[in-house]
Design a protein around this motif. Structure first.
Motif, PDB file in Angstrom:
ATOM      1  N   ALA A 127       0.830  -1.205   0.000  1.00  0.00           N
ATOM      2  CA  ALA A 127       0.000   0.000   0.000  1.00  0.00           C
ATOM      3  C   ALA A 127       0.868   1.261   0.000  1.00  0.00           C
ATOM      4  CB  ALA A 127      -0.939  -0.007   1.203  1.00  0.00           C
ATOM      5  N   SER A 128       1.953   1.241   0.745  1.00  0.00           N
ATOM      6  CA  SER A 128       2.849   2.406   0.784  1.00  0.00           C
ATOM      7  C   SER A 128       3.525   2.630  -0.567  1.00  0.00           C
ATOM      8  CB  SER A 128       3.912   2.224   1.871  1.00  0.00           C
ATOM      9  OG  SER A 128       3.302   2.094   3.125  1.00  0.00           O
ATOM     10  N   LEU A 129       3.957   1.542  -1.196  1.00  0.00           N
ATOM     11  CA  LEU A 129       4.574   1.677  -2.524  1.00  0.00           C
ATOM     12  C   LEU A 129       3.566   2.174  -3.552  1.00  0.00           C
ATOM     13  CD1 LEU A 129       6.884  -1.459  -2.745  1.00  0.00           C
ATOM     14  CD2 LEU A 129       7.578   0.930  -2.773  1.00  0.00           C
ATOM     15  N   VAL A 130       2.349   1.656  -3.499  1.00  0.00           N
ATOM     16  CA  VAL A 130       1.317   2.104  -4.439  1.00  0.00           C
ATOM     17  C   VAL A 130       1.053   3.599  -4.251  1.00  0.00           C
ATOM     18  CG1 VAL A 130      -1.158   1.945  -4.920  1.00  0.00           C
ATOM     19  CG2 VAL A 130       0.217  -0.126  -4.804  1.00  0.00           C
ATOM     20  N   LYS A 131       0.950   4.024  -3.006  1.00  0.00           N
ATOM     21  CA  LYS A 131       0.688   5.443  -2.725  1.00  0.00           C
ATOM     22  C   LYS A 131       1.866   6.308  -3.199  1.00  0.00           C
ATOM     23  CE  LYS A 131      -2.008   8.504  -0.839  1.00  0.00           C
ATOM     24  NZ  LYS A 131      -3.284   8.791  -1.461  1.00  0.00           N
ATOM     25  N   HIS A 132       3.071   5.840  -2.915  1.00  0.00           N
ATOM     26  CA  HIS A 132       4.261   6.613  -3.285  1.00  0.00           C
ATOM     27  C   HIS A 132       4.459   6.664  -4.804  1.00  0.00           C
ATOM     28  CE1 HIS A 132       8.261   8.285  -3.038  1.00  0.00           C
ATOM     29  NE2 HIS A 132       8.736   7.266  -3.748  1.00  0.00           N
ATOM     30  N   LEU A 133       4.264   5.537  -5.474  1.00  0.00           N
ATOM     31  CA  LEU A 133       4.492   5.475  -6.917  1.00  0.00           C
ATOM     32  C   LEU A 133       3.290   5.914  -7.733  1.00  0.00           C
ATOM     33  CD1 LEU A 133       6.355   2.044  -7.069  1.00  0.00           C
ATOM     34  CD2 LEU A 133       7.362   4.332  -7.171  1.00  0.00           C
ATOM     35  N   GLY A 134       2.147   6.137  -7.069  1.00  0.00           N
ATOM     36  CA  GLY A 134       0.917   6.465  -7.776  1.00  0.00           C
ATOM     37  C   GLY A 134       0.968   7.753  -8.569  1.00  0.00           C
ATOM     38  N   THR A 135       1.843   8.651  -8.194  1.00  0.00           N
ATOM     39  CA  THR A 135       1.938   9.909  -8.936  1.00  0.00           C
ATOM     40  C   THR A 135       2.713   9.730 -10.247  1.00  0.00           C
ATOM     41  OG1 THR A 135       3.914  10.510  -7.686  1.00  0.00           O
ATOM     42  CG2 THR A 135       1.804  11.317  -6.857  1.00  0.00           C
ATOM     43  N   HIS A 136       3.476   8.646 -10.349  1.00  0.00           N
ATOM     44  CA  HIS A 136       4.314   8.439 -11.528  1.00  0.00           C
ATOM     45  C   HIS A 136       3.825   7.327 -12.458  1.00  0.00           C
ATOM     46  CE1 HIS A 136       7.140  11.126  -9.630  1.00  0.00           C
ATOM     47  NE2 HIS A 136       7.228  10.338  -8.580  1.00  0.00           N
ATOM     48  N   TYR A 137       3.091   6.367 -11.918  1.00  0.00           N
ATOM     49  CA  TYR A 137       2.678   5.201 -12.708  1.00  0.00           C
ATOM     50  C   TYR A 137       1.164   5.017 -12.640  1.00  0.00           C
ATOM     51  CZ  TYR A 137       7.628   4.074 -12.410  1.00  0.00           C
ATOM     52  OH  TYR A 137       8.991   4.130 -12.482  1.00  0.00           O
ATOM     53  N   PRO A 138       0.541   4.647 -13.743  1.00  0.00           N
ATOM     54  CA  PRO A 138      -0.910   4.412 -13.727  1.00  0.00           C
ATOM     55  C   PRO A 138      -1.252   3.106 -12.994  1.00  0.00           C
ATOM     56  CG  PRO A 138      -0.017   3.939 -15.899  1.00  0.00           C
ATOM     57  CD  PRO A 138       1.107   4.510 -15.078  1.00  0.00           C
ATOM     58  N   ALA A 139      -2.488   3.030 -12.532  1.00  0.00           N
ATOM     59  CA  ALA A 139      -2.939   1.859 -11.769  1.00  0.00           C
ATOM     60  C   ALA A 139      -2.784   0.543 -12.542  1.00  0.00           C
ATOM     61  CB  ALA A 139      -4.380   2.054 -11.313  1.00  0.00           C
ATOM     62  N   ASN A 178      -7.100  -3.734  -9.663  1.00  0.00           N
ATOM     63  CA  ASN A 178      -6.854  -2.480 -10.375  1.00  0.00           C
ATOM     64  C   ASN A 178      -7.613  -1.329  -9.714  1.00  0.00           C
ATOM     65  OD1 ASN A 178      -5.682  -0.926 -12.322  1.00  0.00           O
ATOM     66  ND2 ASN A 178      -7.097  -1.499 -13.931  1.00  0.00           N
ATOM     67  N   LEU A 179      -8.879  -1.569  -9.387  1.00  0.00           N
ATOM     68  CA  LEU A 179      -9.663  -0.529  -8.712  1.00  0.00           C
ATOM     69  C   LEU A 179      -9.134  -0.229  -7.310  1.00  0.00           C
ATOM     70  CD1 LEU A 179     -13.307  -1.453  -9.766  1.00  0.00           C
ATOM     71  CD2 LEU A 179     -11.859   0.383 -10.648  1.00  0.00           C
ATOM     72  N   SER A 180      -8.689  -1.259  -6.626  1.00  0.00           N
ATOM     73  CA  SER A 180      -8.125  -1.073  -5.288  1.00  0.00           C
ATOM     74  C   SER A 180      -6.862  -0.219  -5.348  1.00  0.00           C
ATOM     75  CB  SER A 180      -7.825  -2.437  -4.679  1.00  0.00           C
ATOM     76  OG  SER A 180      -7.245  -2.318  -3.426  1.00  0.00           O
ATOM     77  N   ILE A 181      -6.008  -0.511  -6.291  1.00  0.00           N
ATOM     78  CA  ILE A 181      -4.781   0.281  -6.449  1.00  0.00           C
ATOM     79  C   ILE A 181      -5.117   1.712  -6.841  1.00  0.00           C
ATOM     80  CG2 ILE A 181      -2.758   0.544  -7.947  1.00  0.00           C
ATOM     81  CD1 ILE A 181      -2.349  -2.465  -7.686  1.00  0.00           C
ATOM     82  N   TYR A 182      -6.105   1.881  -7.698  1.00  0.00           N
ATOM     83  CA  TYR A 182      -6.533   3.227  -8.072  1.00  0.00           C
ATOM     84  C   TYR A 182      -7.030   3.989  -6.840  1.00  0.00           C
ATOM     85  CZ  TYR A 182      -8.943   6.965 -10.549  1.00  0.00           C
ATOM     86  OH  TYR A 182      -9.360   8.194 -10.999  1.00  0.00           O
ATOM     87  N   ALA A 183      -7.781   3.303  -5.970  1.00  0.00           N
ATOM     88  CA  ALA A 183      -8.266   3.944  -4.744  1.00  0.00           C
ATOM     89  C   ALA A 183      -7.102   4.339  -3.840  1.00  0.00           C
ATOM     90  CB  ALA A 183      -9.212   3.006  -3.996  1.00  0.00           C
ATOM     91  N   TYR A 184      -6.123   3.469  -3.705  1.00  0.00           N
ATOM     92  CA  TYR A 184      -4.960   3.801  -2.873  1.00  0.00           C
ATOM     93  C   TYR A 184      -4.203   5.002  -3.438  1.00  0.00           C
ATOM     94  CZ  TYR A 184      -5.103  -0.017   0.460  1.00  0.00           C
ATOM     95  OH  TYR A 184      -5.452  -0.840   1.484  1.00  0.00           O
ATOM     96  N   GLN A 185      -4.218   5.159  -4.760  1.00  0.00           N
ATOM     97  CA  GLN A 185      -3.530   6.298  -5.367  1.00  0.00           C
ATOM     98  C   GLN A 185      -4.282   7.607  -5.132  1.00  0.00           C
ATOM     99  OE1 GLN A 185      -3.216   5.320  -9.498  1.00  0.00           O
ATOM    100  NE2 GLN A 185      -1.337   4.139  -9.241  1.00  0.00           N
ATOM    101  N   LYS A 186      -5.612   7.568  -5.215  1.00  0.00           N
ATOM    102  CA  LYS A 186      -6.392   8.792  -5.276  1.00  0.00           C
ATOM    103  C   LYS A 186      -6.941   9.296  -3.945  1.00  0.00           C
ATOM    104  CE  LYS A 186      -5.893   9.103  -9.656  1.00  0.00           C
ATOM    105  NZ  LYS A 186      -4.996  10.074 -10.204  1.00  0.00           N
ATOM    106  N   ILE A 187      -7.202   8.419  -2.997  1.00  0.00           N
ATOM    107  CA  ILE A 187      -7.772   8.876  -1.726  1.00  0.00           C
ATOM    108  C   ILE A 187      -6.758   8.637  -0.615  1.00  0.00           C
ATOM    109  CG2 ILE A 187     -10.132   8.478  -2.504  1.00  0.00           C
ATOM    110  CD1 ILE A 187     -10.266   5.960  -0.903  1.00  0.00           C
ATOM    111  N   PRO A 188      -6.959   9.280   0.535  1.00  0.00           N
ATOM    112  CA  PRO A 188      -6.004   9.087   1.641  1.00  0.00           C
ATOM    113  C   PRO A 188      -5.849   7.606   2.005  1.00  0.00           C
ATOM    114  CG  PRO A 188      -7.468  10.905   2.125  1.00  0.00           C
ATOM    115  CD  PRO A 188      -7.986  10.267   0.872  1.00  0.00           C
ATOM    116  N   LEU A 189      -4.657   7.250   2.406  1.00  0.00           N
ATOM    117  CA  LEU A 189      -4.321   5.857   2.684  1.00  0.00           C
ATOM    118  C   LEU A 189      -5.233   5.248   3.748  1.00  0.00           C
ATOM    119  CD1 LEU A 189      -2.262   3.845   1.654  1.00  0.00           C
ATOM    120  CD2 LEU A 189      -0.715   4.570   3.461  1.00  0.00           C
TER     121      LEU A 189
END
Length: 144
Positions: free
Chosen positions: A34-46, A93-104
């Motif tokens: 979850a931390s990696l997804v949140k951190h990398l979410g600004t650079h990589y698509p879900a 995919n949707l879960s990762i998108y959620a981790y990227q877009k909303i608070p952890l």
């Protein structure tokens, strides 16, 4: 003093202790993911992060597949297995998108409430009656 392999020492532990260790390892892996997804979410698509997550999961399971080749793909219903796999990829995919877009914390709460939604879905879609104790446990845990 003799040294033993870590696997042998682990197998000598009580089953409850082994289970607790697996649960801690699972929680740690989930936190790292979850931390990696949140951190990398600004650079990589879900979808790309989903691919990497699935690739790592496949690499972990690959030795088991190689060891038990015939049992790994043994099924009497391949269509439902393929459908389940596609749904899993879609939901991850949707879960990762959620981790990227909303608070952890919010994404984590939604992730843990998945059981509640699945219980309701099973009641209405599959027309399954839940067991009284299982439903009570599920709803009691959601109010904590």
């Amino acid at each position: 003093m003799t040294l033993t392999a870590p696997g042998a020492a682990f197998r000598r532990l009580a089953p409850n202790v082994q289970g607790a260790i697996w649960m801690l390892a699972s929680g740690l892996a989930w936190t790292v993911m979850a931390s990696l997804v949140k951190h990398l979410g600004t650079h990589y698509p879900a979808p790309l992060e989903t691919f990497y997550r699935q690739a790592v999961g496949f690499a972990v399971v690959l030795p088991l597949i190689i060891k038990r080749r015939s049992a790994a793909f043994a099924t009497t219903k391949p269509k439902i297995l393929i459908f389940r796999g596609l749904l899993a990829v879609f939901s991850i995919n949707l879960s990762i998108y959620a981790y990227q877009k909303i608070p952890l914390a919010d994404a984590n709460v939604l992730s843990f409430s998945r059981t509640l939604f699945l219980t309701l879905l099973a009641i209405f879609v599959l027309r399954r009656r839940p067991e009284p104790c299982g439903s009570a446990r599920c709803w009691r845990g959601s109010r904590a």
